[in-house]
Enzyme design. Structure first.
Site, mmCIF file in Angstrom:
data_model
loop_
_atom_site.group_PDB
_atom_site.id
_atom_site.type_symbol
_atom_site.label_atom_id
_atom_site.label_comp_id
_atom_site.label_asym_id
_atom_site.label_seq_id
_atom_site.Cartn_x
_atom_site.Cartn_y
_atom_site.Cartn_z
ATOM 1 C CG HIS A 54 -12.003 -33.640 -10.619
ATOM 2 N ND1 HIS A 54 -12.315 -32.380 -10.203
ATOM 3 C CD2 HIS A 54 -10.910 -33.992 -9.921
ATOM 4 C CE1 HIS A 54 -11.439 -31.975 -9.295
ATOM 5 N NE2 HIS A 54 -10.585 -32.943 -9.090
ATOM 6 C CD GLU A 101 -9.289 -37.208 -7.558
ATOM 7 O OE1 GLU A 101 -10.385 -37.662 -7.206
ATOM 8 O OE2 GLU A 101 -8.973 -36.002 -7.412
ATOM 9 C CG HIS A 105 -11.685 -38.423 -3.339
ATOM 10 N ND1 HIS A 105 -12.475 -37.681 -2.496
ATOM 11 C CD2 HIS A 105 -10.965 -37.530 -4.063
ATOM 12 C CE1 HIS A 105 -12.260 -36.388 -2.718
ATOM 13 N NE2 HIS A 105 -11.346 -36.261 -3.658
#
Ligand SMILES: *[C@@H]1O[C@H](CO)[C@@H](O)[C@H](O)[C@H]1NC(C)=O
Ligand SMILES: *[C@@H]1O[C@H](CO)[C@@H](O)[C@H](O)[C@H]1NC(C)=O
Ligand SMILES: *[C@@H]1O[C@H](CO)[C@@H](O)[C@H](O)[C@H]1NC(C)=O
Length: 239
Positions: A54, A101, A105
């Site tokens: 993920h 992502e 992040h």
């Protein structure tokens, strides 16, 4: 005028300091999801029966640098592995998930020198994913997708024991008052120099009690140690 300028500069310096803290995270969370559970929630149709990535998430910070644009040609060599290990379960043909992502992040992870490029970030996530090899570890302990339910402690103790660190297991609660929970996500935590460390299971998110659970919306929450765990085989959640 001079005094005004001084205040202005002092304020600008202070806010620049606040707005761009360097490397303010202390832990990385390697998050895996189980495609069958994810697709049961999100109505996708995955044929994947391995735990997939993920993301690799610093424990502090989101969206740290919106001007650092995702550029897929920088990770061209990683794409075959990305498609297999980090697939976008919702739109498998597009790089949307990786882009998301990266902004959310990756741009924060990149505050550390060891992760300060897109290639470093994505290749490190893949490297850690292969190194922990969660899929094989579960199989090794005979924890396989099954119509039978598992005791939560059986799974948690087996994998914590193997890694020598506390992992965080997250589940979906299928309906009000369901007497089981569906295993969906597993987090493995690392120090900023990539050694395994315990994930915090209790501080930020407590397992919900039954009165909270009755109102829970679908979504991943820390598994409840007292509730049997369903680890769904491929395609068993939809027809
Ligand atoms: C944000 O990313 C851009 C593009 O890589 C870079 O030039 C800039 O220095 C970064 N800003 C911060 C605060 O790290
Ligand atoms: C993406 O990266 C490639 C390879 O470094 C570079 O040639 C290209 O200009 C970049 N594209 C954008 C939109 O920055
Ligand atoms: C469960 O949660 C509800 C709602 O937050 C709270 O009022 C109740 O005291 C909790 N029960 C227990 C046993 O913790």
């Amino acid at each position: 005028m001079k005094l005004f300028l001084f205040h202005f500069l002092a304020a600008a310096t202070a806010s620049a300091f606040v707005l761009s803290p360097r490397h303010t995270w202390s832990k990385l969370i390697l998050t895996h999801h189980w495609p069958t559970t994810f697709c049961g929630m999100e109505k996708c149709h995955s044929k994947i029966d391995t735990w997939t990535l993920h993301g690799l998430w610093p424990n502090n910070g989101n969206d740290c640098n919106s001007t650092w644009h995702f550029n897929i040609s920088l990770i061209e060599d990683l794409l075959p592995d990305m498609e297999k290990s980090w697939p976008d379960l919702l739109s498998p043909e597009s790089p949307k998930f990786w882009k998301y992502e990266w902004y959310k992040h990756g741009t924060c992870a990149a505050q550390a020198e060891s992760l300060n490029s897109q290639h470093k970030y994505f290749s490190k996530a893949l490297e850690l994913y292969h190194k922990v090899d969660l899929d094989s570890v579960l199989k090794k302990f005979n924890i396989n997708p099954s119509k039978q339910y598992y005791q939560f402690d059986h799974i948690q103790e087996a994998i914590d024991g193997f890694y020598g660190a506390k992992l965080k297991l997250q589940c979906v609660h299928p309906s009000r008052n369901a007497d089981y929970q569906i295993l969906g996500q597993i987090e493995i935590c690392f120090t900023s120099d990539f050694s395994l460390m315990d994930c915090e299971r209790e501080t930020r998110e407590k397992p919900v009690n039954s009165s909270v659970k009755a109102q829970a919306k679908p979504g991943f929450i820390v598994c409840d140690p007292g509730v049997p765990v369903y680890y769904p085989p491929l395609m068993s959640l939809h027809h």
